[in-house]
Enzyme design. Structure first.
Site, PDB file in Angstrom:
ATOM      1  N   TYR A  92       0.760  -2.328 -20.303  1.00 53.39           N
ATOM      2  CA  TYR A  92       0.552  -3.775 -20.282  1.00 53.39           C
ATOM      3  C   TYR A  92       1.734  -4.420 -19.564  1.00 53.39           C
ATOM      4  O   TYR A  92       2.903  -4.133 -19.886  1.00 53.39           O
ATOM      5  CB  TYR A  92       0.458  -4.323 -21.715  1.00 53.39           C
ATOM      6  CG  TYR A  92       0.399  -5.833 -21.743  1.00 53.39           C
ATOM      7  CD1 TYR A  92      -0.814  -6.495 -21.790  1.00 53.39           C
ATOM      8  CD2 TYR A  92       1.573  -6.593 -21.668  1.00 53.39           C
ATOM      9  CE1 TYR A  92      -0.872  -7.876 -21.776  1.00 53.39           C
ATOM     10  CE2 TYR A  92       1.529  -7.971 -21.652  1.00 53.39           C
ATOM     11  CZ  TYR A  92       0.308  -8.603 -21.706  1.00 53.39           C
ATOM     12  OH  TYR A  92       0.250  -9.971 -21.675  1.00 53.39           O
ATOM     13  N   GLU A 128      -1.200 -11.512 -15.766  1.00 58.37           N
ATOM     14  CA  GLU A 128      -1.231 -10.382 -16.690  1.00 58.37           C
ATOM     15  C   GLU A 128      -2.022  -9.234 -16.083  1.00 58.37           C
ATOM     16  O   GLU A 128      -3.089  -9.452 -15.516  1.00 58.37           O
ATOM     17  CB  GLU A 128      -1.911 -10.867 -17.982  1.00 58.37           C
ATOM     18  CG  GLU A 128      -2.045  -9.833 -19.053  1.00 58.37           C
ATOM     19  CD  GLU A 128      -2.893 -10.357 -20.216  1.00 58.37           C
ATOM     20  OE1 GLU A 128      -2.324 -10.960 -21.130  1.00 58.37           O
ATOM     21  OE2 GLU A 128      -4.127 -10.155 -20.188  1.00 58.37           O
TER      22      GLU A 128
END
Ligand code: GDP
Ligand code: MN
Length: 375
Positions: free
Chosen positions: A101, A187
């Site tokens: 992530y 993101e």
């Protein structure tokens, strides 16, 4: 402005971050044809909506070429968090060795970007972050850190795999993109390390600051579905209108976004269902108030309207004149309760009462809500 996954990936690709080969399709037949161009035995089929959580909702599927049309037929038209799926993205299937992530978001409290990294990316990251905050590495940034700092950050985030160098480079690119694009959020989840050792952005979310669109012409030029009639009219009159799209029947007009939200909460607390809310802002003209009434009154399903104004910068007489202007132009079908206090309140109240409008003068918003819902 929230970018669709494919748009966000095109942006990342311009910053030399690897993204899967992909095609966007509008129909199952088109999808089956475009999937063959990707040449793999299997492809990923992904709903193009701006909200996340698609994987868990069954809107991301890895299927064989023969199954593409059926999978796409099952995804198109589905609703996800208030958005209808109009398009799907077909992508080459990735052989995933590890999911990471990487995200950067403006920390509004500090007014600085916050870098978020985790060696455990994928669809469970939010739950993981909630129960085990230390699984996510956080660092407030004042500038883009040098590569060795980003590498160290990844080690602290729990990734020490063979692709560390590539992962750090992709993260630096993400930060460069974030700053250069006036993003407020960017993101990559998951940032995939493939079995073959490549680092690929398997999903991407980017939000560009609306106030910066004038200097991000590529973003301003992105195609979006046309606005509704009401939204367009609100923009024209410089009013902030939000349609809630949940089948409510109470329209709210308030002076200030905070008052609008508080009024909405109050309506809900007393069992009403808000359909929309409109913030007049300060210094509103009678013409703007009349337009606000036209918009809220014209929203399908609205059966009651609560006007909640504090006449600080606004003037109660002007607001009353706007309501009367609306009533002179259109028959008032919805129930109407006006609670307002402040500058020129006596004159404003009198003008409304003369037309038979229910006015809450010294009472609270709560009283106004109860009065509207009781009718
Ligand atoms: P989100 O749930 O809306 O964030 O959608 P994602 O695009 O992140 O997809 C959810 C999950 O599907 C990812 O975490 C991956 O595990 C998986 N996934 C997405 N794309 C691919 C792909 O191309 N190949 C494979 N094998 N899995 C994928
Ligand atoms: Mn994702």
């Amino acid at each position: 402005m929230d970018l669709y996954e494919r748009e966000a990936k095109e942006l990342l690709a311009r910053w030399d971050i690897r993204v899967p080969r992909g095609r966007v399709a509008n129909t199952p037949g088109e999808a089956a044809r475009l999937a063959r161009e990707l040449e793999g035995a299997e492809v990923a089929v992904k709903a193009q909506v701006r909200a996340g959580g698609r994987g868990k909702a069954g809107l991301v599927r890895v299927v064989s070429q023969a199954e593409v049309a059926v999978a796409v037929a099952g995804i198109l038209g589905a609703r996800h968090r208030g958005e209808r799926v109009e398009k799907v993205l077909l992508e080459e299937k990735l052989d995933i060795a590890q999911e990471l992530y990487a995200g950067v978001i403006v920390d509004t409290r500090l007014g600085l970007p916050l870098l978020l990294l985790s060696g455990r990316g994928g669809v469970e990251i939010e739950e993981l972050a909630a129960v085990k905050p230390e699984a996510v590495y956080r660092e407030t940034l004042t500038r883009i850190p040098p590569l060795h700092r980003i590498t160290a950050a990844w080690l602290a985030a729990g990734y020490q795999g063979p692709a560390l160098g590539e992962v750090a480079r992709a993260t630096r690119s993400l930060l460069e993109m974030f700053f250069a694009s006036d993003a407020t959020m960017a993101e990559i989840n998951p940032l995939v390390c493939t079995v073959a050792g490549a680092v690929v952005a398997a999903d991407a979310k980017v939000t560009v600051d609306d106030a910066a669109l004038f200097r991000q012409p590529w973003a301003a030029g992105l195609v979006r579905p046309p606005e509704g009639k009401m939204e367009e009219m609100a923009r024209q009159y410089r009013l902030a209108y939000v349609s809630l799209d949940v089948g409510g029947d109470i329209g709210i007009i308030a002076g200030g976004a905070g008052l609008a939200l508080a009024t909405m909460d109050m309506v809900r607390a007393w069992g009403g269902r808000p359909a929309n809310f409109l913030d007049t802002g300060g210094g509103v003209s009678a013409g703007q108030v009349a337009a606000a009434m036209r918009i809220v009154h014209g929203t399908p399903g609205v059966r009651g309207i609560l006007v909640n104004i504090f006449g600080g910068i606004n003037n109660c007489l002007t607001v009353a004149q706007g309501i009367r202007e609306f009533m002179a132009a259109e028959p008032l079908v919805a129930r109407l309760v006006v609670k307002m206090r402040g500058h020129s309140q006596e004159e404003g109240w009198a003008l409304l009462e003369e037309a038979g409008v229910k006015v809450v003068k010294y009472g609270s918003t709560e009283e106004a809500v109860k009065l509207l819902l009781a009718e």
